[in-house]
Design a protein around this motif. Structure first.
Motif, short mmCIF file in Angstrom:
data_model
loop_
_atom_site.label_atom_id
_atom_site.label_comp_id
_atom_site.label_asym_id
_atom_site.label_seq_id
_atom_site.Cartn_x
_atom_site.Cartn_y
_atom_site.Cartn_z
N ILE A 70 0.89 -1.16 0.00
CA ILE A 70 0.00 0.00 0.00
C ILE A 70 0.93 1.21 0.00
CG2 ILE A 70 -1.80 1.25 1.24
CD1 ILE A 70 -2.89 -1.41 0.42
N GLU A 71 1.14 1.76 -1.18
CA GLU A 71 2.06 2.89 -1.31
C GLU A 71 1.40 4.09 -1.97
OE1 GLU A 71 6.41 1.26 -1.99
OE2 GLU A 71 5.05 0.47 -3.49
N THR A 72 0.24 3.86 -2.55
CA THR A 72 -0.46 4.98 -3.19
C THR A 72 -1.73 5.25 -2.39
OG1 THR A 72 -1.75 3.49 -4.59
CG2 THR A 72 0.35 4.26 -5.47
N PRO A 73 -2.14 6.51 -2.34
CA PRO A 73 -3.42 6.78 -1.67
C PRO A 73 -4.54 5.95 -2.28
CG PRO A 73 -2.24 8.82 -2.10
CD PRO A 73 -1.47 7.73 -2.78
N ALA A 74 -4.48 5.73 -3.60
CA ALA A 74 -5.53 4.93 -4.25
C ALA A 74 -5.62 3.55 -3.62
CB ALA A 74 -5.23 4.80 -5.74
N ALA A 75 -4.47 2.91 -3.40
CA ALA A 75 -4.48 1.57 -2.81
C ALA A 75 -5.00 1.62 -1.38
CB ALA A 75 -3.07 0.97 -2.85
N ALA A 76 -4.60 2.66 -0.64
CA ALA A 76 -5.06 2.76 0.75
C ALA A 76 -6.58 2.87 0.79
CB ALA A 76 -4.40 3.96 1.42
N VAL A 77 -7.13 3.70 -0.08
CA VAL A 77 -8.58 3.92 -0.08
C VAL A 77 -9.31 2.65 -0.50
CG1 VAL A 77 -10.39 5.20 -1.31
CG2 VAL A 77 -8.38 6.40 -0.46
N GLN A 114 2.08 13.05 9.54
CA GLN A 114 1.06 13.91 8.96
C GLN A 114 -0.30 13.23 9.11
OE1 GLN A 114 1.03 16.91 7.80
NE2 GLN A 114 3.20 17.41 7.52
N PRO A 115 -1.29 13.95 9.64
CA PRO A 115 -2.59 13.31 9.90
C PRO A 115 -3.21 12.66 8.67
CG PRO A 115 -2.49 15.47 10.94
CD PRO A 115 -1.24 15.34 10.12
N ALA A 116 -2.98 13.25 7.50
CA ALA A 116 -3.57 12.66 6.29
C ALA A 116 -3.04 11.24 6.08
CB ALA A 116 -3.24 13.52 5.07
N ARG A 118 -4.45 8.84 8.75
CA ARG A 118 -5.84 8.43 8.50
C ARG A 118 -5.91 7.34 7.43
NH1 ARG A 118 -9.72 13.69 9.28
NH2 ARG A 118 -8.55 14.52 11.05
N LEU A 119 -5.05 7.47 6.43
CA LEU A 119 -5.05 6.42 5.40
C LEU A 119 -4.59 5.09 6.01
CD1 LEU A 119 -3.61 8.29 2.28
CD2 LEU A 119 -5.93 7.42 2.59
N ILE A 120 -3.58 5.15 6.86
CA ILE A 120 -3.10 3.91 7.50
C ILE A 120 -4.23 3.29 8.33
CG2 ILE A 120 -1.47 2.95 9.18
CD1 ILE A 120 0.56 5.08 8.25
N ALA A 121 -4.95 4.16 9.05
CA ALA A 121 -6.05 3.66 9.89
C ALA A 121 -7.09 2.94 9.03
CB ALA A 121 -6.70 4.82 10.64
N GLY A 122 -7.37 3.48 7.85
CA GLY A 122 -8.35 2.84 6.96
C GLY A 122 -7.88 1.46 6.52
N VAL A 123 -6.58 1.35 6.24
CA VAL A 123 -6.04 0.06 5.81
C VAL A 123 -6.11 -0.93 6.97
CG1 VAL A 123 -4.01 -1.14 4.90
CG2 VAL A 123 -4.50 1.20 4.15
N VAL A 180 -4.65 10.29 17.72
CA VAL A 180 -4.06 10.96 16.55
C VAL A 180 -5.11 11.23 15.47
CG1 VAL A 180 -1.74 10.05 16.88
CG2 VAL A 180 -3.31 8.85 15.36
N LEU A 181 -6.15 10.44 15.45
CA LEU A 181 -7.13 10.64 14.39
C LEU A 181 -7.90 11.94 14.55
CD1 LEU A 181 -8.28 6.96 13.78
CD2 LEU A 181 -6.72 8.37 12.44
N GLY A 182 -7.78 12.56 15.72
CA GLY A 182 -8.41 13.86 15.91
C GLY A 182 -7.42 15.01 15.68
N ALA A 183 -6.15 14.69 15.44
CA ALA A 183 -5.13 15.75 15.32
C ALA A 183 -5.23 16.43 13.95
CB ALA A 183 -3.75 15.14 15.49
N ALA A 184 -4.89 17.74 13.95
CA ALA A 184 -4.94 18.48 12.69
C ALA A 184 -3.56 18.65 12.08
CB ALA A 184 -5.57 19.85 12.94
#
Ligand code: PEP
Ligand code: MG
Length: 857
Positions: A716-723, A764-766, A769-774, A838-842
């Motif tokens: 999982i290296e691209t945002p597309a794959a994470a999503v 970075q929170p972005a 968040r992607l890692i959390a989704g995976v 961390v999921l609430g961090a900006a």
């Protein structure tokens, strides 16, 4: 493909050959030299047409065998090798044109490898010679070498797995020194003088080949006996059991075969420990007298300056600076030496070769183990009379400058090697190395690349190619300082895996003068130029202390509540794997296979790949080894996979995308992996880099399974794959998050860009968040989620990654102890709490603080 003087002959031979196979075979004819004014075909051959035909075949074939009818067709074919745009291995064969073409087509149609097809073509006359007893043909007996006086001969079999490569060739040349021994590959292969390393390599002798040794000098018998013994014991590299039994029925002197379950031999040179690199004296260590400083910048950085960059590999180094030497420019062809000066110019070649050889001898004497053997082999190649004679002849006959003559003579030898394909082509790299050494001596510049110094030094470069960085192991480099590069650049990754302190993204780094002592701190990212003596002494003491107290890993990763987290190693080859196994890694979570082939101009053949992969698998018997297929492209271009200049290579044809153009490259790798997996007990899992769609993942999984590889995953290296993680889990067995690329692509920030280091931050929170989704997708699917980017080796991130759903972490083996320690201090609840926080961090800083507070309680 067939190169003929006559289009009609070429087409007719092809027609005949194709009649032999039902399903056809990929063959092209390049014949004739166009048409004359009356439209009649001109007899001849055209190198451009041959190159085009090779390129056409290369789109479908893993290799091309070229058969030629008459002498000048050979010249056209040789020239075509220079002109072609493709990079598949191409073999020119001396096989007979008609019979060879028939045999080759039949073998290719049956799926034979390039080697098999070439062997079939070469052997194509055997049947005819057996039937027709004419004077020229002696089918039962090999061709006898020219009789010279009372010749002593021996027949030997090549038993070592890699055949006559540089080291065995060096042993042969050394053993035969002073005696005129000639070797001939039987039955009709080329002949070589034992004194000529390059000619020995051109023999192309592989395991199982039979050679004849011949000598006429008095006292030659003793030398031949010694050579025979060398062959018998496989040059100390092991012998193949089957070869030993079938090829030597008498069994005389057959060395015991290596146990297949034993780890493959690997570089014996231990990785240097940091303490080795600490100069004891506070004074700058002298820079070798022969080094020519890199062209001085008009404004060198002054003593006392403190430069700042990004510390990407922890630790400190204090040592004089040495700059990465620039590549050698191709010597000018237009320089013509006046006839009166040619003799002295020719002498310059010989004396430069001698100086290069002497320098190598000096270094070999100071080295040990494998390094010594390599230096010794390179020395012999530098002293090779053929290369020197070839270059001197060019000076005398054509007035080439000494440097240009060496360049051309080496190119001619390289073409010979390349035409043999396979591993022999790899040896061309050794030849280029020697060519560069001799030319550097002639023109009085540094040998290109990483300086070869006997004292510790801090390497300074604008940036470091992965291939340069890979040469640092075992050398005296104590630290790295680069102007470009980010925390997840491959320079940083290699520095961490070698335990080298590194600071990247330092403006002005290349203006630090050669020889100036610097104190580099890979933690804080500071570089002090010519600090005062007490600072140097204090730093040297701290370095020495740090070197004796590394945090060891016990071999089992777990949280405080006993929840198991496998702690795995990232490796780039066998030496890394052995180091990781000694550091008690539980397995390999990322084997970057491209690191095995960084300097290759042609694709590695399957058996060569099998050997490279087995070296890693053997270090982890019965353990999990996750192998990543070639991640070529972007900052790790492999010449044989990425041959174009892309505007934006990080977004271009890299990783799995290379298989769109070269599916055969991927399939060959999978075949090699399956063979390696069969031969070793490690539990092999395979994953693809740079995946963006479910279709890509599905296709990859199918290819793997057809090759016999059952555990398949994707990175999982691209945002597309994470999503798309949930959908990806429907077609693969596991995923592994490559946080380096996932961060660069999520933040749209080049991971090599020094100024964008703050964006290339996995906190970075972005990204989180992607890692959390995976992680969530993995939990739902009940399938493993590994993390193998640099974030996995950061002890402050490790608990958070577990809380976000990671089930294993893979890192440089040097980080295992610290990560294990961080995990042992937290339990599952702490990890989940950190994830929720961390999921609430900006911002990245907020995420860091929130995680630290949550873990603390
Ligand atoms: C990654 O991108 O995180 C990764 C592990 O792959 P590489 O660093 O080799 O690109
Ligand atoms: Mg990556």
């Amino acid at each position: 493909m067939a190169v003929s003087h006559s289009a009609r002959l070429g087409e007719a031979a092809l027609e005949l050959a194709l009649q032999m196979v039902a399903g056809g075979a990929p063959v092209r004819v390049a014949a004739g030299a166009g048409i004359d004014g009356q439209g009649a075909p001109i007899l001849g051959t055209d190198a451009v047409a041959v190159a085009a035909a090779i390129d056409e075949l290369a789109t479908d074939c893993a290799g091309v065998l070229v058969l030629m009818d008459l002498g000048s067709a050979v010249l056209s074919a040789e020239l075509a090798l220079e002109l072609r745009a493709s990079d598949v291995p191409v073999r020119l064969t001396s096989a007979p044109f008609v019979e060879g073409l028939l045999a080759a087509v039949v073998s290719a149609a049956a799926g034979g490898s390039l080697d098999t097809v070439a062997d079939e073509a070469r052997a194509a006359l055997t049947a005819k010679t057996a039937q027709v007893a004419d004077d020229a043909a002696e089918p039962e007996e090999p061709i006898e070498p020219p009789a010279r006086g009372e010749a002593e001969t021996r027949r030997v079999r090549v038993r070592n797995p890699l055949g006559i490569h540089a080291r065995p060739a060096a042993l042969i040349a050394d053993t035969a020194a002073g005696v005129d021994v000639r070797l001939r590959r039987l039955p009709d292969g080329p002949e070589a003088a034992a004194a000529s390393l390059s000619r020995l390599l051109v023999l192309g002798a592989r395991q199982g080949d039979e050679l004849e040794l011949l000598a006429t000098d008095a006292g030659a018998a003793v030398v031949l006996d010694r050579l025979e013994a060398l062959f018998r014991d496989g040059f100390g590299e092991g012998t193949d059991d089957a070869a030993a039994v079938t090829d030597d029925p008498a069994g005389a002197g057959a060395a015991p075969a290596a146990d297949a379950s034993e780890p493959a031999p690997v570089a014996a040179e231990p990785a240097p420990v940091a303490a080795d690199r600490v100069p004891v004296a506070a004074e700058p260590a002298p820079v070798a007298a022969d080094r020519v400083p890199v062209a001085a910048d008009p404004v060198p950085v002054a003593a006392g300056t403190v430069l700042r960059g990004r510390g990407v590999s922890a630790g400190r180094a204090v040592a004089p600076v040495a700059h990465l030497a620039p590549p050698l420019a191709e010597p000018d062809l237009r320089t013509v030496i006046a006839p009166a000066d040619r003799e002295s110019e020719a002498d310059a070649v010989a004396s430069a070769a001698q100086r290069a050889a002497d320098r190598l001898r000096g270094r070999a004497e100071r080295a040990s183990g494998e390094t010594r053997a390599i230096l010794e082999a390179t020395r012999l190649l530098a002293a090779d009379p053929e290369l020197v004679a070839g270059a001197a002849a060019l000076v005398r006959a054509q007035g080439r400058s000494a440097a240009r003559a060496v360049w051309e003579a080496a190119a001619a030898q390289e073409a010979d090697l390349a035409a043999l394909g396979g591993r022999t082509a790899e040896r061309a790299a050794d030849l280029r190395d020697v060519r560069n050494r001799i030319i550097a001596e002639i023109v009085g510049v540094d040998m290109p690349g990483v300086p070869e110094l006997d004292e510790p030094f801090v390497l300074v470069a604008a940036d470091l190619a992965p291939a340069d960085a890979a040469t640092l192991a075992g050398g005296r480099c104590a630290g790295l300082l680069t102007e470009q590069g980010g925390p997840t650049s491959h320079t940083a990754i290699i520095a961490r895996s070698l335990g080298l302190p590194a600071v990247v993204g330092v403006a002005g780094a290349t203006r630090v003068p050669d020889g100036a002592v610097v104190l580099l701190d890979g933690e804080t990212g500071t570089v002090e130029v010519e600090p005062p003596a007490p600072r140097i002494a204090e730093a040297a003491m701290r370095i020495a202390k740090a070197a004796v107290a590394p945090l060891a890993f016990g071999g089992t990763g777990a949280l405080a509540d006993g929840h198991r987290i496998a702690l795995l190693a990232n490796v780039g080859g066998a030496a890394d794997a052995v180091a990781a196994a000694s550091a008690r890694a539980e397995g390999v979570g990322l084997f970057r296979t491209e690191f095995c082939f960084l300097d290759r101009a042609t694709p590695p053949v399957v058996d060569e790949q099998v050997a490279a992969y087995r070296g890693v698998l053997a270090a982890f018997p019965d353990r999990r080894v996750v192998v990543r297929t070639l991640d070529a492209g972007s900052d790790k271009p492999l010449p044989f996979a990425n041959d174009d200049d892309e505007e934006n290579p990080a977004l271009g044809v890299r990783g799995l995308r290379v298989a769109r153009r070269s599916p055969q490259l991927l399939d060959n790798q999978l075949r090699a992996l399956a063979l390696a997996a069969d031969a070793e007990s490690a539990r092999v899992e395979v994953m693809a880099p740079m995946v963006a769609t479910v279709d890509e993942a599905r296709d990859f999984a199918q290819r793997c399974r057809s090759a016999g590889l059952t555990r398949v995953g994707v990175m999982i290296e691209t945002p597309a794959a994470a999503v798309m993680a949930s959908a990806l889990f429907e077609v693969v067995d596991f995923v592994s998050i490559g946080t380096n690329d996932l961060t660069q692509y999520t933040m749209a920030a080049d991971r090599l860009h020094g100024e964008l280091g703050d964006l290339n931050d996995p906190w970075q929170p972005a990204v989180l968040r992607l890692i959390a989704g995976v992680g969530e997708a993995g939990r739902t699917a009940g399938k493993p989620v590994g993390v193998c980017g640099e974030a996995a080796g950061d002890p402050s991130l490790a608990p958070l990654l577990i809380g976000l759903g990671a089930t294993s972490l893979s890192m440089t083996h040097r980080a295992l102890g610290r990560v294990a320690d961080a995990l042992a201090r937290v339990d599952s609840t702490d990890c989940r709490r950190a994830a929720d926080a961390v999921l609430g961090a900006a911002t990245a800083d907020e995420a860091r603080e929130a995680a630290a507070a949550a873990v603390a309680g």
